[in-house]
Design an enzyme around this catalytic site. Structure first.
Site, PDB file in Angstrom:
ATOM      1  N   ARG A 230       0.414  -1.656  -0.148  1.00  0.00           N
ATOM      2  CA  ARG A 230      -0.197   0.049  -0.440  1.00  0.00           C
ATOM      3  C   ARG A 230       0.830   0.755  -0.298  1.00  0.00           C
ATOM      4  O   ARG A 230       0.595   2.408  -0.350  1.00  0.00           O
ATOM      5  CB  ARG A 230      -1.239  -0.223   1.675  1.00  0.00           C
ATOM      6  CG  ARG A 230      -2.049  -0.658   0.482  1.00  0.00           C
ATOM      7  CD  ARG A 230      -3.615  -0.867   1.624  1.00  0.00           C
ATOM      8  NE  ARG A 230      -2.415  -1.391   2.842  1.00  0.00           N
ATOM      9  CZ  ARG A 230      -2.957  -1.330   4.592  1.00  0.00           C
ATOM     10  NH1 ARG A 230      -4.250  -1.214   3.984  1.00  0.00           N
ATOM     11  NH2 ARG A 230      -2.486  -1.596   5.723  1.00  0.00           N
TER      12      ARG A 230
ATOM     13  N   LYS B 212       2.818 -18.289   7.427  1.00  0.00           N
ATOM     14  CA  LYS B 212       1.772 -18.906   8.583  1.00  0.00           C
ATOM     15  C   LYS B 212       1.655 -17.418   8.835  1.00  0.00           C
ATOM     16  O   LYS B 212       2.358 -16.832   9.049  1.00  0.00           O
ATOM     17  CB  LYS B 212       2.795 -19.455   9.706  1.00  0.00           C
ATOM     18  CG  LYS B 212       3.849 -18.589  10.184  1.00  0.00           C
ATOM     19  CD  LYS B 212       4.549 -19.722  11.477  1.00  0.00           C
ATOM     20  CE  LYS B 212       4.813 -18.896  12.336  1.00  0.00           C
ATOM     21  NZ  LYS B 212       5.870 -19.305  13.533  1.00  0.00           N
TER      22      LYS B 212
ATOM     23  N   HIS C 267       9.128 -22.344   6.592  1.00  0.00           N
ATOM     24  CA  HIS C 267      10.271 -22.391   6.878  1.00  0.00           C
ATOM     25  C   HIS C 267      11.603 -23.776   7.475  1.00  0.00           C
ATOM     26  O   HIS C 267      12.389 -23.941   6.823  1.00  0.00           O
ATOM     27  CB  HIS C 267      10.922 -21.146   6.643  1.00  0.00           C
ATOM     28  CG  HIS C 267      11.146 -20.960   8.590  1.00  0.00           C
ATOM     29  ND1 HIS C 267       9.991 -20.067   8.580  1.00  0.00           N
ATOM     30  CD2 HIS C 267      12.527 -20.585   9.133  1.00  0.00           C
ATOM     31  CE1 HIS C 267      10.683 -19.704  10.608  1.00  0.00           C
ATOM     32  NE2 HIS C 267      11.963 -20.450  10.250  1.00  0.00           N
TER      33      HIS C 267
ATOM     34  N   GLU D  34      13.985 -20.897  21.536  1.00  0.00           N
ATOM     35  CA  GLU D  34      15.109 -19.702  21.408  1.00  0.00           C
ATOM     36  C   GLU D  34      15.067 -18.943  22.884  1.00  0.00           C
ATOM     37  O   GLU D  34      14.444 -18.980  24.265  1.00  0.00           O
ATOM     38  CB  GLU D  34      13.794 -18.531  21.194  1.00  0.00           C
ATOM     39  CG  GLU D  34      12.921 -19.365  19.866  1.00  0.00           C
ATOM     40  CD  GLU D  34      12.085 -18.786  18.999  1.00  0.00           C
ATOM     41  OE1 GLU D  34      11.817 -18.147  18.292  1.00  0.00           O
ATOM     42  OE2 GLU D  34      11.085 -19.136  20.192  1.00  0.00           O
TER      43      GLU D  34
ATOM     44  N   ASP E 245       1.574 -20.616  17.789  1.00  0.00           N
ATOM     45  CA  ASP E 245       3.297 -20.067  16.962  1.00  0.00           C
ATOM     46  C   ASP E 245       3.574 -21.553  16.601  1.00  0.00           C
ATOM     47  O   ASP E 245       4.477 -21.372  15.219  1.00  0.00           O
ATOM     48  CB  ASP E 245       3.298 -18.890  18.019  1.00  0.00           C
ATOM     49  CG  ASP E 245       4.447 -18.411  16.622  1.00  0.00           C
ATOM     50  OD1 ASP E 245       4.291 -17.536  15.317  1.00  0.00           O
ATOM     51  OD2 ASP E 245       5.697 -18.402  17.197  1.00  0.00           O
TER      52      ASP E 245
ATOM     53  N   HIS F 235       5.850 -26.153  13.041  1.00  0.00           N
ATOM     54  CA  HIS F 235       7.064 -26.764  13.431  1.00  0.00           C
ATOM     55  C   HIS F 235       7.456 -27.601  13.831  1.00  0.00           C
ATOM     56  O   HIS F 235       7.862 -28.830  12.923  1.00  0.00           O
ATOM     57  CB  HIS F 235       7.961 -25.497  13.832  1.00  0.00           C
ATOM     58  CG  HIS F 235       7.940 -24.111  12.647  1.00  0.00           C
ATOM     59  ND1 HIS F 235       7.478 -23.348  11.639  1.00  0.00           N
ATOM     60  CD2 HIS F 235       7.820 -22.343  13.666  1.00  0.00           C
ATOM     61  CE1 HIS F 235       7.436 -22.848  11.003  1.00  0.00           C
ATOM     62  NE2 HIS F 235       7.668 -21.750  12.529  1.00  0.00           N
TER      63      HIS F 235
HETATM   64  P1  NAD Z   1       3.908  -6.129   8.073  1.00  0.00           P
HETATM   65  O1  NAD Z   1       3.508  -6.169   8.495  1.00  0.00           O
HETATM   66  O2  NAD Z   1       4.957  -5.618   8.036  1.00  0.00           O
HETATM   67  O3  NAD Z   1       3.627  -6.135   6.637  1.00  0.00           O
HETATM   68  C1  NAD Z   1       2.657  -6.587   5.643  1.00  0.00           C
HETATM   69  C2  NAD Z   1       2.350  -6.035   4.704  1.00  0.00           C
HETATM   70  O4  NAD Z   1       1.205  -5.522   3.934  1.00  0.00           O
HETATM   71  C3  NAD Z   1       3.468  -4.841   3.737  1.00  0.00           C
HETATM   72  O5  NAD Z   1       3.743  -4.531   2.967  1.00  0.00           O
HETATM   73  C4  NAD Z   1       2.260  -3.727   3.851  1.00  0.00           C
HETATM   74  O6  NAD Z   1       1.736  -2.683   2.984  1.00  0.00           O
HETATM   75  C5  NAD Z   1       1.167  -4.658   3.342  1.00  0.00           C
HETATM   76  N1  NAD Z   1      -0.494  -4.805   3.066  1.00  0.00           N
HETATM   77  C6  NAD Z   1      -1.482  -4.947   4.772  1.00  0.00           C
HETATM   78  N2  NAD Z   1      -2.491  -4.493   4.312  1.00  0.00           N
HETATM   79  C7  NAD Z   1      -2.442  -4.685   2.797  1.00  0.00           C
HETATM   80  C8  NAD Z   1      -3.117  -4.200   1.446  1.00  0.00           C
HETATM   81  N3  NAD Z   1      -4.630  -4.117   2.421  1.00  0.00           N
HETATM   82  N4  NAD Z   1      -3.226  -3.926   0.789  1.00  0.00           N
HETATM   83  C9  NAD Z   1      -1.669  -4.476  -0.136  1.00  0.00           C
HETATM   84  N5  NAD Z   1      -1.039  -4.471   0.986  1.00  0.00           N
HETATM   85  C10 NAD Z   1      -1.428  -4.548   2.094  1.00  0.00           C
HETATM   86  O7  NAD Z   1       4.263  -8.141   8.246  1.00  0.00           O
HETATM   87  P2  NAD Z   1       5.048  -9.542   7.661  1.00  0.00           P
HETATM   88  O8  NAD Z   1       5.644  -9.187   9.375  1.00  0.00           O
HETATM   89  O9  NAD Z   1       6.004  -9.005   6.726  1.00  0.00           O
HETATM   90  O10 NAD Z   1       4.030 -10.956   7.396  1.00  0.00           O
HETATM   91  C11 NAD Z   1       3.461 -11.098   6.412  1.00  0.00           C
HETATM   92  C12 NAD Z   1       2.392 -11.980   6.956  1.00  0.00           C
HETATM   93  O11 NAD Z   1       3.781 -13.088   7.153  1.00  0.00           O
HETATM   94  C13 NAD Z   1       1.533 -12.643   7.658  1.00  0.00           C
HETATM   95  O12 NAD Z   1       0.572 -13.351   7.527  1.00  0.00           O
HETATM   96  C14 NAD Z   1       3.164 -12.789   9.234  1.00  0.00           C
HETATM   97  O13 NAD Z   1       1.653 -13.571  10.032  1.00  0.00           O
HETATM   98  C15 NAD Z   1       3.809 -13.724   8.414  1.00  0.00           C
HETATM   99  N6  NAD Z   1       5.062 -14.080   9.071  1.00  0.00           N
HETATM  100  C16 NAD Z   1       5.966 -13.371   9.360  1.00  0.00           C
HETATM  101  C17 NAD Z   1       7.630 -13.683   9.529  1.00  0.00           C
HETATM  102  C18 NAD Z   1       8.745 -12.392   9.898  1.00  0.00           C
HETATM  103  O14 NAD Z   1       8.969 -12.787  10.293  1.00  0.00           O
HETATM  104  N7  NAD Z   1       8.456 -10.627   9.580  1.00  0.00           N
HETATM  105  C19 NAD Z   1       7.578 -15.309  10.128  1.00  0.00           C
HETATM  106  C20 NAD Z   1       6.458 -16.001   9.484  1.00  0.00           C
HETATM  107  C21 NAD Z   1       5.470 -15.238   9.326  1.00  0.00           C
END
Ligand code: NAD
Length: 478
Positions: free
Chosen positions: A46, A143, A173, A211, A230, A235
């Site tokens: 966004r 996830k 992963h 962890e 989680d 995992h």
């Molecule tokens: P984040 O909040 O950092 O990023 C979310 C992203 O989604 C941003 O780029 C935002 O602009 C975009 N977004 C949100 N609403 C939107 C919309 N309506 N239209 C278009 N884009 C939109 O989240 P994250 O930490 O990157 O995690 C993303 C996914 O991965 C989640 O489901 C999270 O549970 C999963 N996840 C994250 C991690 C991690 O290490 N960060 C690990 C495992 C799983």
């Protein structure tokens, strides 16, 4: 070997996961020559950015997270040249026609949904409405895949409206780790292990994912989830499946996943006395769990230890002990297959219990070793000692290859290759929730309060007792 040319669209391309894992991982594949020159990565989110703005953000992320390799500036510039960016609203109409126009025909189309699962349905639907995805496209989801059986079913159903199961890549992963694949090589590529891989020779199996970190910035999400959802449901269950499954007839996606599914379905319900929940206290200069999640009355667990059985012929009577937690004594992910004692020792005066233990370490120092008993070298008589027969290969690969991005980059390349072996199938995820749900429901019904444990400890006392009661002990967390 380079993969086919692709357009990889990362929904959530500016998010934390994209910055820390996906973009650095892709950069490393680029360096390795696996990303073909015609490949493109299209970040979608966004934030109001253009291609150059996105490249600037991606550069910063890669410099921060890709390790030493990012110092190769020329390659980094070339990699950044493959990046595009579009503002697309998953829930609205903005940006979709532009995305449709940008996609190329005749290349692999993959869509990585690195966004909240609440958006999966919206994105899947719009990809189809706008003709962006077709029968050959692939969709990657992160996830958490649901928070219980009902929500996982709903997610599966919303994806299934537009994608076949063969197009859906549910990432765990852990499955992308070098050692996990090596576990399968060791199990199914040697004559030595299979004859011993059963209740006649295996005393028990223990799986630890410990962890040292707390919940970090994910407090709000984590507090609604807890360690069971989680970590255990995904995992730890996946690791358990790989240890316990029957040999698949061949190493292909459905043969492997069919066998894993059978294991999950054979898991016995966990008795409430055989499971311990914990929550970390403040200590060593760090806040308590309750402070971390800013919820002074929360009963969410940051630690779980449990004992379960697999109701089939191979594993009848063999306990599987699982434990995971945050702010523990060390950072360890390990599976240990502990073999039975010899019934009788021929060595006089040797009272120590010698056991063969196959340990599969996912971190640190990824590798596999087999504890064997030998004679202590020297003239001191027939004294026995236990030594590891080391199958560690980390040195051969170099230290920088042994982290999580390594797993991500491998899995993303598998998506492009169309290989689903290391991804969870929808029915596996549902079966895992079907086993987890009654445990969590039971805690709720009893208003269960987690045991407190010290930061830097191996977890609550009761978790140690879970093993001691059975005359066994957890392997040390170092
Ligand atoms: P984040 O909040 O950092 O990023 C979310 C992203 O989604 C941003 O780029 C935002 O602009 C975009 N977004 C949100 N609403 C939107 C919309 N309506 N239209 C278009 N884009 C939109 O989240 P994250 O930490 O990157 O995690 C993303 C996914 O991965 C989640 O489901 C999270 O549970 C999963 N996840 C994250 C991690 C991690 O290490 N960060 C690990 C495992 C799983």
């Amino acid at each position: 070997i380079p993969v086919d040319a692709f357009d990889l669209v990362i929904f959530g391309g500016t998010g934390d996961l994209a910055r820390r894992k996906i973009l650095p991982g892709l950069f490393r594949r680029f360096l390795a020559g696996q990303m073909p020159a015609e490949a493109r990565i299209i970040g979608v989110a966004r934030s109001e950015l253009d291609d150059e703005g996105y490249r600037t953000e991606a550069r910063a992320a890669i410099l921060e997270f890709a390790g030493e390799e990012a110092t190769d500036r020329e390659s980094l510039d070339a990699f950044l040249g493959t990046l595009r960016y579009l503002v697309v609203d998953a829930r609205g109409e903005g940006g979709w026609p532009e995305l449709a126009a940008l996609m190329r025909a005749d290349v692999v189309r993959a869509f990585y949904l690195s966004v909240s699962p609440a958006l999966f349905g919206d994105i899947a639907g719009r990809l189809h409405q706008h003709g962006i995805a077709d029968k050959a496209s692939r969709i990657v989801v992160e996830k958490p895949f649901g928070r219980d059986l009902a929500s996982a079913r709903a997610l599966n159903a919303s994806l299934a409206e537009h994608f076949d199961e063969g197009q859906i890549y549910r990432i765990d992963h852990y499955l992308g780790k070098e050692t996990v694949q090596n576990l399968m090589a060791v199990r199914f590529g040697n004559v030595l292990f299979e004859p011993l891989w059963n209740s006649h020779y295996v005393d028990h199996v223990q799986i630890t994912v410990a962890e040292t970190v707390g919940v970090g910035g994910r407090g709000e999400y984590y507090d609604r989830s807890g360690a069971m959802r989680d970590m255990v449901q995904n995992h730890l269950m996946q690791l358990l499946c790989l240890i316990a499954m029957e040999p698949p007839s061949q190493f292909d996606a459905d043969a492997v996943r069919d066998e894993k599914l059978k294991v999950i379905r054979a898991l016995q319900p966990v008795d409430y006395h055989q499971i311990v929940r914990g929550q970390y206290d403040a200590g060593q200069g760090t806040p308590s769990y309750r402070q971390d999640v800013e919820n002074p009355r929360t009963h969410t667990e940051s630690f779980v230890a449990l004992k379960t059985h697999i109701a089939n012929w191979r594993w009848a009577g063999v306990p599987f002990y699982l434990r995971t937690g945050k702010r523990l004594k060390g950072r360890v992910s390990e599976i240990a297959v502990v073999f039975k004692d010899l019934g009788h020792s021929i060595f006089e005066g040797d009272e120590k219990r010698h056991r063969n233990i196959l340990s599969i370490r996912l971190q640190p120092n990824e590798g596999i070793d087999l504890q064997v008993t030998i004679k202590e070298p020297g003239p001191g008589g027939m004294r026995l000692i236990d030594v590891p027969l080391d199958m560690t290969f980390a040195d051969a690969l170099g230290p920088e290859r042994n982290d999580v991005s390594d797993a991500y980059e491998r899995l993303i390349m598998d998506v492009i290759r169309g290989n689903q072996t290391l991804f969870m199938r929808g029915d596996e995820v549902e079966a895992a929730w079907a086993w987890t749900d009654p445990i969590i429901d039971g805690w709720q019904a009893r208003n269960d309060v987690p045991k407190h444990y010290d930061t830097g400890s191996p977890g609550p006392e009761d978790a140690l007792m879970l093993m001691h009661r059975d005359g066994r002990r957890w392997r040390e967390i170092r």
